[in-house]
Design an enzyme around this catalytic site. Structure first.
Site, PDB file in Angstrom:
ATOM      1  N   GLY A  12       0.873  -1.082  -0.320  1.00 18.52           N
ATOM      2  CA  GLY A  12      -0.042   0.128  -0.057  1.00 18.52           C
ATOM      3  C   GLY A  12       0.774   1.068  -0.008  1.00 18.52           C
ATOM      4  O   GLY A  12       1.966   1.262   0.963  1.00 18.52           O
ATOM      5  N   GLY A  14      -0.504   4.554   0.138  1.00 18.18           N
ATOM      6  CA  GLY A  14      -1.407   5.525   0.149  1.00 18.18           C
ATOM      7  C   GLY A  14      -0.799   6.441   1.502  1.00 18.18           C
ATOM      8  O   GLY A  14       0.358   6.497   1.527  1.00 18.18           O
ATOM      9  N   ALA A  15      -1.764   7.275   2.351  1.00 14.12           N
ATOM     10  CA  ALA A  15      -1.274   8.341   3.390  1.00 14.12           C
ATOM     11  C   ALA A  15      -0.225   7.328   4.167  1.00 14.12           C
ATOM     12  O   ALA A  15       0.917   7.881   4.606  1.00 14.12           O
ATOM     13  CB  ALA A  15      -2.285   8.720   4.097  1.00 14.12           C
ATOM     14  N   GLY A  17       1.146   4.193   4.262  1.00 11.02           N
ATOM     15  CA  GLY A  17       2.064   3.199   3.664  1.00 11.02           C
ATOM     16  C   GLY A  17       3.184   3.924   2.766  1.00 11.02           C
ATOM     17  O   GLY A  17       4.503   3.823   3.102  1.00 11.02           O
ATOM     18  N   ASN A 102      -6.644   0.206  11.450  1.00  8.76           N
ATOM     19  CA  ASN A 102      -7.418   0.618  12.383  1.00  8.76           C
ATOM     20  C   ASN A 102      -8.161  -0.572  13.013  1.00  8.76           C
ATOM     21  O   ASN A 102      -7.896  -1.746  12.217  1.00  8.76           O
ATOM     22  CB  ASN A 102      -8.569   1.712  12.011  1.00  8.76           C
ATOM     23  CG  ASN A 102      -8.145   3.056  12.315  1.00  8.76           C
ATOM     24  OD1 ASN A 102      -7.282   3.444  13.063  1.00  8.76           O
ATOM     25  ND2 ASN A 102      -8.588   4.123  11.400  1.00  8.76           N
ATOM     26  N   LYS A 178      -8.529   3.506  20.997  1.00  6.91           N
ATOM     27  CA  LYS A 178      -8.757   3.933  19.885  1.00  6.91           C
ATOM     28  C   LYS A 178      -9.933   3.796  19.249  1.00  6.91           C
ATOM     29  O   LYS A 178     -10.444   4.624  18.547  1.00  6.91           O
ATOM     30  CB  LYS A 178      -7.583   3.527  19.059  1.00  6.91           C
ATOM     31  CG  LYS A 178      -7.351   3.934  17.561  1.00  6.91           C
ATOM     32  CD  LYS A 178      -6.591   5.327  17.351  1.00  6.91           C
ATOM     33  CE  LYS A 178      -6.970   5.881  15.891  1.00  6.91           C
ATOM     34  NZ  LYS A 178      -6.046   5.213  14.928  1.00  6.91           N
ATOM     35  N   ASN A 182     -12.803   5.934  17.210  1.00  6.18           N
ATOM     36  CA  ASN A 182     -13.246   5.527  15.905  1.00  6.18           C
ATOM     37  C   ASN A 182     -14.877   5.310  15.608  1.00  6.18           C
ATOM     38  O   ASN A 182     -15.324   5.950  14.817  1.00  6.18           O
ATOM     39  CB  ASN A 182     -12.408   4.732  15.315  1.00  6.18           C
ATOM     40  CG  ASN A 182     -11.092   4.994  15.107  1.00  6.18           C
ATOM     41  OD1 ASN A 182     -10.798   6.069  14.570  1.00  6.18           O
ATOM     42  ND2 ASN A 182     -10.297   4.098  14.633  1.00  6.18           N
ATOM     43  N   SER A 247     -11.696   9.883   8.662  1.00  9.54           N
ATOM     44  CA  SER A 247     -11.299   9.219   7.435  1.00  9.54           C
ATOM     45  C   SER A 247     -12.682   8.600   6.904  1.00  9.54           C
ATOM     46  O   SER A 247     -12.794   8.379   5.696  1.00  9.54           O
ATOM     47  CB  SER A 247     -10.164   8.276   7.718  1.00  9.54           C
ATOM     48  OG  SER A 247     -10.582   7.162   8.626  1.00  9.54           O
TER      49      SER A 247
HETATM   50  N1  LIG Z   1      -4.430   8.303   6.843  1.00  4.26           N
HETATM   51  C1  LIG Z   1      -4.349   8.346   8.483  1.00  4.26           C
HETATM   52  O1  LIG Z   1      -4.251   9.820   8.959  1.00  4.26           O
HETATM   53  C2  LIG Z   1      -4.609   7.402   9.321  1.00  4.26           C
HETATM   54  C3  LIG Z   1      -4.413   7.656  10.693  1.00  4.26           C
HETATM   55  C4  LIG Z   1      -4.624   6.556  11.518  1.00  4.26           C
HETATM   56  C5  LIG Z   1      -4.982   5.398  11.071  1.00  4.26           C
HETATM   57  N2  LIG Z   1      -5.001   4.969   9.797  1.00  4.26           N
HETATM   58  C6  LIG Z   1      -5.429   3.731   9.226  1.00  4.26           C
HETATM   59  O2  LIG Z   1      -4.463   3.171   8.508  1.00  4.26           O
HETATM   60  C7  LIG Z   1      -4.786   2.392   7.480  1.00  4.26           C
HETATM   61  C8  LIG Z   1      -4.453   2.970   6.054  1.00  4.26           C
HETATM   62  O3  LIG Z   1      -4.768   3.902   5.871  1.00  4.26           O
HETATM   63  P1  LIG Z   1      -4.497   5.341   4.904  1.00  4.26           P
HETATM   64  O4  LIG Z   1      -5.018   6.378   5.160  1.00  4.26           O
HETATM   65  O5  LIG Z   1      -2.972   5.095   4.471  1.00  4.26           O
HETATM   66  O6  LIG Z   1      -5.297   4.721   3.361  1.00  4.26           O
HETATM   67  P2  LIG Z   1      -5.197   5.118   2.083  1.00  4.26           P
HETATM   68  O7  LIG Z   1      -4.503   6.413   1.939  1.00  4.26           O
HETATM   69  O8  LIG Z   1      -6.490   4.785   1.188  1.00  4.26           O
HETATM   70  O9  LIG Z   1      -4.056   3.828   1.425  1.00  4.26           O
HETATM   71  C9  LIG Z   1      -4.270   2.581   1.243  1.00  4.26           C
HETATM   72  C10 LIG Z   1      -3.199   1.914   0.156  1.00  4.26           C
HETATM   73  O10 LIG Z   1      -3.822   0.657   0.077  1.00  4.26           O
HETATM   74  C11 LIG Z   1      -3.505   0.388  -1.389  1.00  4.26           C
HETATM   75  N3  LIG Z   1      -4.016  -0.925  -1.627  1.00  4.26           N
HETATM   76  C12 LIG Z   1      -5.362  -1.352  -1.603  1.00  4.26           C
HETATM   77  N4  LIG Z   1      -5.437  -2.817  -2.096  1.00  4.26           N
HETATM   78  C13 LIG Z   1      -3.948  -2.898  -2.437  1.00  4.26           C
HETATM   79  C14 LIG Z   1      -3.394  -4.156  -2.885  1.00  4.26           C
HETATM   80  N5  LIG Z   1      -4.158  -5.177  -3.324  1.00  4.26           N
HETATM   81  N6  LIG Z   1      -2.291  -4.129  -3.182  1.00  4.26           N
HETATM   82  C15 LIG Z   1      -1.486  -3.056  -3.042  1.00  4.26           C
HETATM   83  N7  LIG Z   1      -1.838  -1.927  -2.542  1.00  4.26           N
HETATM   84  C16 LIG Z   1      -3.412  -1.895  -2.401  1.00  4.26           C
HETATM   85  C17 LIG Z   1      -4.309   1.540  -1.793  1.00  4.26           C
HETATM   86  O11 LIG Z   1      -3.779   1.421  -3.447  1.00  4.26           O
HETATM   87  P3  LIG Z   1      -4.253   2.750  -4.281  1.00  4.26           P
HETATM   88  O12 LIG Z   1      -3.042   3.483  -4.380  1.00  4.26           O
HETATM   89  O13 LIG Z   1      -4.490   2.048  -5.666  1.00  4.26           O
HETATM   90  O14 LIG Z   1      -5.600   3.472  -3.741  1.00  4.26           O
HETATM   91  C18 LIG Z   1      -3.559   2.795  -1.258  1.00  4.26           C
HETATM   92  O15 LIG Z   1      -2.404   3.197  -1.766  1.00  4.26           O
HETATM   93  C19 LIG Z   1      -6.170   2.354   7.544  1.00  4.26           C
HETATM   94  O16 LIG Z   1      -6.870   1.061   8.329  1.00  4.26           O
HETATM   95  C20 LIG Z   1      -6.674   3.785   8.375  1.00  4.26           C
HETATM   96  O17 LIG Z   1      -7.858   3.588   9.059  1.00  4.26           O
HETATM   97  C21 LIG Z   1      -4.903   5.908   8.907  1.00  4.26           C
END
Ligand SMILES: NC(=O)c1ccc[n+]([C@@H]2O[C@H](COP(=O)([O-])OP(=O)(O)OC[C@H]3O[C@@H](n4cnc5c(N)ncnc54)[C@H](OP(=O)(O)O)[C@@H]3O)[C@@H](O)[C@H]2O)c1
Length: 293
Positions: A12, A14-15, A17, A102, A178, A182, A247
């Site tokens: 991943g 995203g934010a 990763g 989460n 946490k 949520n 989120s």
């Molecule tokens: N962001 C925050 O501030 C935050 C804070 C606390 C907790 N969290 C938790 O952390 C976790 C991740 O959140 P996030 O904000 O980073 O989510 P996000 O920005 O949506 O990133 C998720 C990533 O996973 C990728 N993905 C999905 N399926 C995949 C696969 N089969 N193979 C490879 N990559 C794949 C997505 O690909 P694409 O690039 O194609 O979309 C995206 O890059 C969640 O459980 C969230 O609740 C986040």
């Protein structure tokens, strides 16, 4: 002989990763591979201390993967099946797998990984992705893990980064605390209104009731949670920025799937196991699982 870098695969981009991969790649002690769904060239993360960049190896298909020292999986909870396919390819007998997500079901989501090699991680790093590989990390943040051998090894990966790792001897309590925050966020996803709606006494009452269910189920699951938790969650929300968008609200507003099952559904499912009524969390999970036709 030079030390061989630790090979870390981040699933991943995203934010979360992208942020952790970019930070880990700053150290010559690490070789970072990004396992992505959407291809990208490089990472640029605007951190509280300025921009960092990284150009890790990028894989787009689990068939390209070979076993690594560490896997950090950072997909949303609803993309667990895709992450599991990567883990099957990346995990050898000695690979450790950290789940940065989460919820309270980090272990249940990956039953194929043995318990001593899986590290559940509570993420508190506010970050968002503006475009592939382009991320804003709003606060340095923390990663919380159990104070055991695998948790300490995970924390060591981040020793040279500004991200704080917290070792806890009661991970269940930290994860349920946490989850309490949520689960209350469902009111924002359902109304599509930002954090300030917690100032409405009726909405605050719904939030307290959601958290009270979480509190009862969490205690039944062994978490040590205070009676004040419902009031604490409302007070914490009211004290934050009134225009804050959590989120699940952002996902719902954008028409994406949401993590409602991991945030509310889990309370109903585990509550049923303990004979605890959880009508509000069950309702939130059911309504948030619906999508526009
Ligand atoms: N962001 C925050 O501030 C935050 C804070 C606390 C907790 N969290 C938790 O952390 C976790 C991740 O959140 P996030 O904000 O980073 O989510 P996000 O920005 O949506 O990133 C998720 C990533 O996973 C990728 N993905 C999905 N399926 C995949 C696969 N089969 N193979 C490879 N990559 C794949 C997505 O690909 P694409 O690039 O194609 O979309 C995206 O890059 C969640 O459980 C969230 O609740 C986040």
């Amino acid at each position: 002989m030079p030390n061989i870098p630790l090979h870390i695969a981040v699933i991943g981009s995203g934010a979360i990763g992208g942020t952790v991969a970019a930070w880990l790649a700053q150290s010559p002690a690490h070789r970072v591979t990004l396992c992505v769904r959407t291809p990208l060239n490089d990472l640029q993360v605007d951190t509280p201390g300025g921009r960092i960049t990284a150009r890790p190896q990028v894989l787009t298909d689990p068939a390209q993967a070979t076993p690594v020292d560490w896997v950090l999986t950072t997909t949303k909870t609803y993309d667990t099946a895709g992450a599991a396919r990567w883990i099957d390819a990346l995990a050898g007998p000695a690979t450790r797998v950290a789940v940065l997500q989460n919820g309270v079901e980090h272990r249940d989501r990956f039953p194929a990984v043995s318990a001593d090699r899986l590290v559940p991680v509570i993420v508190d790093i506010p970050a968002e992705r503006d475009a592939p590989g382009r991320i804003r990390q709003r606060r340095t943040g923390t990663l919380t893990v159990a104070d055991d051998a695998a948790g300490r090894a995970f924390a060591a990966l981040f020793a040279a980064t500004p991200i704080t790792t917290v070792l806890t001897d009661d991970f269940a309590t930290a994860a349920w605390a946490k989850l309490a925050i949520n689960c209350a966020g469902a009111v924002n996803a359902l109304t599509l209104l930002p954090a300030g709606i917690a100032q409405d006494p009726a909405v605050a009452g719904v939030m307290r009731a959601l958290v009270a269910e979480c509190l009862a189920v969490g205690r039944a699951e062994g978490a040590n949670l205070p009676d004040t938790l419902p009031d604490d969650v409302v007070a914490g929300t009211v004290a934050g920025p009134a225009d804050g968008i959590n989120s699940i609200h952002a996902d719902r507003a954008a028409g994406r799937p949401t993590e409602a099952d991991a945030r509310n559904g889990v309370i109903a499912r585990l509550g049923a196991r303990h004979g605890i009524a959880t009508p509000l969390n069950a309702m939130a999970a059911a309504l948030l699982a619906t999508r526009a036709p």
